[in-house]
Design a protein around this motif. Structure first.
Motif, short mmCIF file in Angstrom:
data_model
loop_
_atom_site.label_atom_id
_atom_site.label_comp_id
_atom_site.label_asym_id
_atom_site.label_seq_id
_atom_site.Cartn_x
_atom_site.Cartn_y
_atom_site.Cartn_z
N ILE A 126 40.13 33.48 39.38
CA ILE A 126 41.59 33.64 39.37
C ILE A 126 42.27 32.60 38.50
CG2 ILE A 126 43.63 33.40 40.85
CD1 ILE A 126 42.13 34.99 42.95
N GLU A 127 41.78 31.38 38.51
CA GLU A 127 42.41 30.32 37.71
C GLU A 127 42.36 30.63 36.22
OE1 GLU A 127 40.98 26.44 38.67
OE2 GLU A 127 41.55 26.64 40.78
N LYS A 128 41.38 31.39 35.81
CA LYS A 128 41.26 31.75 34.40
C LYS A 128 42.20 32.89 34.03
CE LYS A 128 36.81 29.83 33.73
NZ LYS A 128 37.29 28.50 33.62
N GLY A 129 42.65 33.66 35.04
CA GLY A 129 43.60 34.73 34.81
C GLY A 129 43.05 35.91 34.04
N GLU A 130 41.76 36.12 34.14
CA GLU A 130 41.14 37.23 33.42
C GLU A 130 40.01 37.81 34.25
OE1 GLU A 130 38.26 34.62 30.56
OE2 GLU A 130 40.37 34.64 30.05
N GLU A 131 39.28 38.73 33.66
CA GLU A 131 38.14 39.34 34.34
C GLU A 131 37.14 38.26 34.71
OE1 GLU A 131 36.02 43.46 33.43
OE2 GLU A 131 35.53 41.96 31.93
N PRO A 132 36.49 38.38 35.88
CA PRO A 132 35.50 37.36 36.28
C PRO A 132 34.42 37.15 35.22
CG PRO A 132 35.97 38.84 38.10
CD PRO A 132 36.65 39.42 36.90
N SER A 133 34.04 35.89 35.07
CA SER A 133 33.05 35.51 34.05
C SER A 133 31.73 36.25 34.22
CB SER A 133 32.79 34.01 34.11
OG SER A 133 33.97 33.30 33.86
N CYS A 134 31.32 36.46 35.47
CA CYS A 134 30.04 37.13 35.73
C CYS A 134 30.06 38.56 35.19
CB CYS A 134 29.74 37.14 37.23
SG CYS A 134 31.01 37.92 38.25
N VAL A 135 31.19 39.24 35.35
CA VAL A 135 31.31 40.62 34.90
C VAL A 135 31.23 40.68 33.37
CG1 VAL A 135 32.87 42.61 34.78
CG2 VAL A 135 32.58 41.37 36.93
N LYS A 136 31.94 39.77 32.71
CA LYS A 136 31.93 39.75 31.25
C LYS A 136 30.54 39.47 30.69
CE LYS A 136 35.31 36.79 30.76
NZ LYS A 136 36.36 35.94 30.21
N ALA A 137 29.74 38.70 31.44
CA ALA A 137 28.44 38.27 30.94
C ALA A 137 27.32 39.27 31.16
CB ALA A 137 28.06 36.94 31.58
N CYS A 138 27.50 40.27 32.00
CA CYS A 138 26.41 41.18 32.34
C CYS A 138 26.09 42.14 31.18
CB CYS A 138 26.75 42.00 33.59
SG CYS A 138 25.39 43.09 34.10
N PRO A 139 24.91 41.99 30.56
CA PRO A 139 24.58 42.84 29.41
C PRO A 139 24.27 44.29 29.80
CG PRO A 139 22.71 41.46 29.96
CD PRO A 139 23.84 41.03 30.86
N LYS A 140 23.94 44.53 31.04
CA LYS A 140 23.57 45.88 31.50
C LYS A 140 24.73 46.61 32.19
CE LYS A 140 19.13 45.72 30.56
NZ LYS A 140 18.36 46.70 29.88
N GLN A 141 25.88 45.94 32.31
CA GLN A 141 27.02 46.48 33.04
C GLN A 141 26.63 46.91 34.46
OE1 GLN A 141 27.50 48.82 29.80
NE2 GLN A 141 28.54 47.17 28.74
N ALA A 142 25.78 46.10 35.07
CA ALA A 142 25.36 46.36 36.46
C ALA A 142 26.45 45.93 37.43
CB ALA A 142 24.06 45.61 36.76
N ILE A 143 27.37 45.09 36.96
CA ILE A 143 28.52 44.69 37.76
C ILE A 143 29.78 44.95 36.94
CG2 ILE A 143 27.38 43.01 39.24
CD1 ILE A 143 28.27 40.82 37.31
N TRP A 144 30.83 45.38 37.62
CA TRP A 144 32.10 45.65 36.94
C TRP A 144 33.23 45.51 37.94
CZ3 TRP A 144 28.66 49.22 38.59
CH2 TRP A 144 29.12 50.25 39.43
N VAL A 145 34.43 45.40 37.42
CA VAL A 145 35.62 45.31 38.27
C VAL A 145 36.23 46.70 38.35
CG1 VAL A 145 37.94 44.34 38.49
CG2 VAL A 145 36.05 42.90 37.72
N GLU A 146 36.60 47.06 39.58
CA GLU A 146 37.20 48.37 39.81
C GLU A 146 38.39 48.23 40.75
OE1 GLU A 146 35.50 52.15 42.11
OE2 GLU A 146 34.39 51.69 40.26
N GLU A 147 39.42 48.99 40.49
CA GLU A 147 40.59 49.04 41.37
C GLU A 147 40.22 49.93 42.56
OE1 GLU A 147 44.34 47.84 42.37
OE2 GLU A 147 43.47 47.36 40.43
N VAL A 148 40.40 49.40 43.76
CA VAL A 148 40.06 50.18 44.97
C VAL A 148 41.28 50.37 45.85
CG1 VAL A 148 37.64 49.52 44.99
CG2 VAL A 148 39.27 48.13 46.21
#
Length: 148
Positions: A126-148
């Motif tokens: 949250i302090e970075k104000g953007e998508e979580p670092s882990c999500v941006k770093a995943c080369p396989k897109q095994a994790i992503w952010v979704e609106e629920v």
């Protein structure tokens, strides 16, 4: 509310998400290439477990609708932001009882390795104000952010 979603079948165990998390939360300045992976102060807030069959299970904070960690926190250090849906941790209020650690159904929360006095958990970058670092770093897109 945004949540980190997981497709464990896509995870190849590369741990790019964990390293990105460590980099995002490190105390000193520097690039990922200078990140000391042996320094216990550089802890990841997510985990990748290798299963007996060779597959991997990414484990991330779910920022639950009814978070057991928040409900068991006696000091008020853990709160759920009703607007964002994220579970936030206030280290200054923490009494180090670790009831939250014991009550997390996913086993994500843990005491920090360096002092055993605070809880390590996902803050959704949250302090970075953007998508979580882990999500941006995943080369396989095994994790992503979704609106629920």
């Amino acid at each position: 509310m945004k949540r980190i979603m997981i497709d464990a079948a896509k995870c190849d165990g590369c741990k790019s998400c964990s390293i990105a998390c460590m980099q995002a939360h490190r105390k000193d300045e520097g690039s990922v290439y200078t990140l000391d992976l042996t320094d216990i102060a550089n802890e990841s807030r997510n985990y990748i477990y290798k299963n007996p069959d060779g597959s991997y299970t990414p484990v991330f904070c779910r920022h639950c609708d009814q978070p057991e960690c928040v409900m068991s926190c006696m000091s008020g250090a853990l709160t759920k932001d009703e607007k964002t849906g994220h579970v936030q941790y206030d280290e200054k209020k923490c009494g180090s009882c670790f009831m939250c650690v014991m009550n997390c159904p996913y086993g994500v929360l843990k005491p920090d390795d360096s002092t055993n006095m605070k809880v390590i958990k996902c803050d959704f970058c949250i302090e970075k104000g953007e998508e979580p670092s882990c999500v941006k770093a995943c080369p396989k897109q095994a994790i992503w952010v979704e609106e629920v």
